[in-house]
Design an enzyme around this catalytic site. Structure first.
Site, PDB file in Angstrom:
ATOM      1  CE  LYS A 120       4.860   5.149  -3.785  1.00  0.00           C
ATOM      2  NZ  LYS A 120       5.233   3.961  -2.980  1.00  0.00           N
ATOM      3  CG  ASN A 121       8.882   4.266  -3.934  1.00  0.00           C
ATOM      4  OD1 ASN A 121       7.928   4.456  -3.152  1.00  0.00           O
ATOM      5  ND2 ASN A 121       8.787   3.487  -4.975  1.00  0.00           N
ATOM      6  CB  CYS A 166       0.338  -2.548  -3.606  1.00  0.00           C
ATOM      7  SG  CYS A 166       0.092  -0.790  -3.732  1.00  0.00           S
ATOM      8  NE  ARG A 207       5.662  -5.148  -1.287  1.00  0.00           N
ATOM      9  CZ  ARG A 207       5.348  -3.881  -1.543  1.00  0.00           C
ATOM     10  NH1 ARG A 207       4.100  -3.495  -1.586  1.00  0.00           N
ATOM     11  NH2 ARG A 207       6.306  -2.984  -1.719  1.00  0.00           N
ATOM     12  CG  ASP A 221       7.674   0.566  -8.550  1.00  0.00           C
ATOM     13  OD1 ASP A 221       8.333   1.272  -7.753  1.00  0.00           O
ATOM     14  OD2 ASP A 221       7.243  -0.557  -8.258  1.00  0.00           O
ATOM     15  NE  ARG A 260      -0.745   3.156  -0.810  1.00  0.00           N
ATOM     16  CZ  ARG A 260      -0.350   1.936  -0.382  1.00  0.00           C
ATOM     17  NH1 ARG A 260      -1.090   0.887  -0.620  1.00  0.00           N
ATOM     18  NH2 ARG A 260       0.762   1.800   0.273  1.00  0.00           N
TER      19      ARG A 260
HETATM   20  C1  EPZ Z   1      10.307  -0.783  -2.815  1.00  0.00           C
HETATM   21  O1  EPZ Z   1       9.522  -1.760  -2.157  1.00  0.00           O
HETATM   22  C2  EPZ Z   1       9.324   0.221  -3.406  1.00  0.00           C
HETATM   23  N1  EPZ Z   1       8.536   0.819  -2.336  1.00  0.00           N
HETATM   24  C3  EPZ Z   1       8.383  -0.494  -4.386  1.00  0.00           C
HETATM   25  O2  EPZ Z   1       7.543   0.499  -4.964  1.00  0.00           O
HETATM   26  C4  EPZ Z   1       9.240  -1.124  -5.487  1.00  0.00           C
HETATM   27  O3  EPZ Z   1       8.399  -1.833  -6.365  1.00  0.00           O
HETATM   28  C5  EPZ Z   1      10.257  -2.081  -4.855  1.00  0.00           C
HETATM   29  O4  EPZ Z   1      11.070  -1.366  -3.886  1.00  0.00           O
HETATM   30  C6  EPZ Z   1      11.189  -2.701  -5.890  1.00  0.00           C
HETATM   31  O5  EPZ Z   1      11.838  -1.694  -6.593  1.00  0.00           O
HETATM   32  C7  EPZ Z   1       9.100   1.812  -1.594  1.00  0.00           C
HETATM   33  O6  EPZ Z   1      10.252   2.187  -1.787  1.00  0.00           O
HETATM   34  C8  EPZ Z   1       8.242   2.414  -0.528  1.00  0.00           C
HETATM   35  P1  EPZ Z   1      11.942  -4.933  -2.187  1.00  0.00           P
HETATM   36  P2  EPZ Z   1      10.229  -2.872  -1.200  1.00  0.00           P
HETATM   37  O7  EPZ Z   1      12.261  -5.194  -0.778  1.00  0.00           O
HETATM   38  O8  EPZ Z   1      11.375  -2.278  -0.519  1.00  0.00           O
HETATM   39  C9  EPZ Z   1      11.197  -9.610  -1.919  1.00  0.00           C
HETATM   40  C10 EPZ Z   1       5.511   1.451  -5.670  1.00  0.00           C
HETATM   41  O9  EPZ Z   1       4.636   1.130  -6.483  1.00  0.00           O
HETATM   42  N2  EPZ Z   1      11.618  -9.481  -0.525  1.00  0.00           N
HETATM   43  O10 EPZ Z   1      13.014  -4.456  -3.116  1.00  0.00           O
HETATM   44  O11 EPZ Z   1       9.163  -3.501  -0.394  1.00  0.00           O
HETATM   45  C11 EPZ Z   1       9.850  -8.940  -2.154  1.00  0.00           C
HETATM   46  O12 EPZ Z   1       8.799  -9.809  -1.789  1.00  0.00           O
HETATM   47  C12 EPZ Z   1       6.121   0.404  -4.749  1.00  0.00           C
HETATM   48  O13 EPZ Z   1       5.970   2.614  -5.520  1.00  0.00           O
HETATM   49  C13 EPZ Z   1      11.787 -10.649   0.233  1.00  0.00           C
HETATM   50  O14 EPZ Z   1      11.574 -11.752  -0.237  1.00  0.00           O
HETATM   51  O15 EPZ Z   1      10.723  -3.916  -2.308  1.00  0.00           O
HETATM   52  C14 EPZ Z   1       9.900  -8.655  -3.631  1.00  0.00           C
HETATM   53  O16 EPZ Z   1       9.524  -9.808  -4.327  1.00  0.00           O
HETATM   54  C15 EPZ Z   1       5.562  -0.998  -5.028  1.00  0.00           C
HETATM   55  N3  EPZ Z   1      12.182 -10.521   1.531  1.00  0.00           N
HETATM   56  C16 EPZ Z   1      11.374  -8.333  -3.891  1.00  0.00           C
HETATM   57  O17 EPZ Z   1      12.089  -8.879  -2.771  1.00  0.00           O
HETATM   58  C17 EPZ Z   1      12.418  -9.305   2.103  1.00  0.00           C
HETATM   59  O18 EPZ Z   1      12.804  -9.258   3.289  1.00  0.00           O
HETATM   60  C18 EPZ Z   1      11.669  -6.848  -3.975  1.00  0.00           C
HETATM   61  O19 EPZ Z   1      11.261  -6.259  -2.767  1.00  0.00           O
HETATM   62  C19 EPZ Z   1      12.232  -8.140   1.323  1.00  0.00           C
HETATM   63  C20 EPZ Z   1      11.835  -8.248   0.006  1.00  0.00           C
END
Ligand code: EPZ
Length: 448
Positions: A22-23, A116, A121, A314, A406
């Protein structure tokens, strides 16, 4: 919303094939916007998030056809209009159209994305990275508008190795003028897959999979054909299912090298896995596999989630469920999202002994869980509750089970084929299945 009915206590035996990730497929679908050609993406899993992403692309005038696991995206007529907030708001990954639209059209208008409710986020890291290439991000009532006279390569540093921010930066920089070097980049395997796809289109990206990624801007990208990597989180979820229920599983297509942190944890917990050695030169997913021989209570663990290659966030809910049956006290700390332990209260309804404090869970293992009526609050929590139900004594009903659809292709079918007693109640018919409005409590404002 759909419910799942599970009669627990059965061993799992047999083989399942791991679906496409998915990701990985979601950013790859977004990256197709970078070309006016046609892309053919293979090993695409039938997931609600993929359907939603396809709806987003169709609102941008992408012409598509999806047959079995092959998705064709004709991007000749794409225009950077603002997709409807109702659709964008269903998934977090809708924010990944920002980079490619900026890269190709030098403008993008999108509303608040969904995702979610596992944390706030925000998008600040995405915006800072894109501004470093010369773009401007203006907040709007309903989201934001990004634009740039031109995009110039630059040295960019991410304050946190955000997966999405890394992906958006790559997709904007690949059509920028000059070289971009991204430091503190996310190193997840899905980034490697995205870079592999874009390089097949004619991009020049190196270093993906490390924390320093170099992107040399090119004038144009072409349509391409690409096969998506197997889903490492689906792999981990089935490994934990086997460990909790006992039995022998073979996961075909699974790649051990994407799951080293989990496999190390399973070994430490006394659960034996065997796997094909990674062939780092070729992509022989069909020949790769992981087998697990589960049974007995796992040994307790102390785990902290981290960015790749650390223990994946995850997989935190699924491991928490497994450790609720361990022989002793475990701890699992969630360092990536601020609200991803909320589901523990649902596990406690099944007899788990868990105390949560400061984003850590202290779990005192019990010999058995009991079936109960529980509620899925997000994708991975829903999967974790299903695993607990499979291992528990008695009957479990999982409410809001649509969250699971999802991120897991044919979740019920695959588990049933392994001997699980699991059925879906009030399933919508596949034909004409409406894109479900999955509301999230993610009401954080975007700060720019
Ligand atoms: C990706 O989400 C994945 N989703 C998530 O999988 C996964 O948990 C996550 O990466 C971490 O590995 C997809 O790829 C579609 P991040 P993403 O930006 O990109 C903070 C699942 O269950 N952050 O790495 O949204 C954020 O709040 C999903 O498959 C900021 O503060 O994750 C979080 O605490 C859930 N500012 C941390 O960084 C930003 O601009 C990691 O977020 C962006 C992120």
């Amino acid at each position: 919303m759909d419910k799942l009915l599970i009669n627990g206590g059965r061993r799992l035996e047999g083989e399942v094939r791991i679906s496409g990730a998915k990701n990985a497929v979601l950013p790859i679908m977004a990256a197709a916007l970078l070309t006016s050609g046609t892309c053919v993406i293979k090993n695409v899993p039938r997931l609600d998030d993929v359907s939603v992403m396809l709806s987003v692309l169709q609102e941008l005038s992408v012409r598509s056809s999806w047959h079995k696991d092959v998705l064709r995206l004709d991007c000749a007529h794409v225009s950077p209009v603002a997709p409807s907030p109702e659709i964008l708001g269903q998934i977090r990954a809708s924010n990944l159209i920002l980079g490619p639209l900026l890269g190709r059209f030098k403008e993008a208008e999108i509303g608040a994305c969904g995702g979610c409710s596992i944390g706030c986020r925000p998008m600040n890291l995405h915006f800072a990275a894109l501004e470093a290439l010369g773009s401007k991000i203006l907040p709007l009532e309903t989201g934001y508008f990004a634009f740039a006279k031109s995009l110039q390569g630059n040295v960019v540093h991410l304050a946190f190795p955000s997966v999405g921010a890394t992906e958006n930066l790559i997709m904007a920089a690949v059509l920028a003028e000059g070289r971009t070097v991204l430091h503190n980049a996310a190193a997840e395997p899905e980034i490697v897959d995205l870079a592999g796809f874009i390089n097949t289109m004619g991009g020049k990206i190196s270093g993906a999979g490390s924390n320093v990624i170099t992107i040399d801007g090119v004038k144009k990208l072409n349509g391409a054909e690409y096969t998506v990597m197997p889903d490492r989180i689906e792999t981990g979820t089935f490994l934990v299912a086997g460990a909790m229920c006992g039995g022998s599983l073979r996961l075909s297509g699974a790649r051990a090298e994407h799951n080293t942190a989990l496999l190390a944890a399973m070994q430490q917990a006394g659960i034996s896995c065997t796997y094909s050695m990674p062939n780092v030169n070729e992509r022989f997913e069909e020949e790769s596999f992981i087998t697990l021989h589960g049974g007995g209570r796992p040994r307790p663990l102390q785990v902290v989630t981290a960015s790749y290659p650390g223990f994946p966030t995850d997989m935190q809910p699924q491991l928490t469920a497994m450790l609720s049956l361990a022989q002793g006290r475990s701890s699992i700390c969630e360092s990536i999202f601020e609200n991803r332990l909320a589901f523990a209260k649902e596990l406690k309804k099944m007899g788990a002994t868990i105390q949560t404090q400061d984003n850590c869970a202290i779990i005192d293992g019990v010999a058995k869980l009991n079936g109960a009526v529980v509620k899925a609050m997000d994708l991975r929590a829903g999967a974790a509750l299903a695993l607990a139900g499979l291992a528990a004594q008695g009957r479990t009903v999982i409410e809001q089970a649509a969250y699971i659809d999802r991120g897991y292709e044919d979740f019920v079918g695959k588990l049933s084929s392994l001997g699980a007693d699991i059925t879906r109640l009030s399933k919508q018919s596949e034909q004409g299945k409406q894109i479900k409005k999955i509301t999230t409590a993610n009401n954080c404002r975007l700060v720019v």
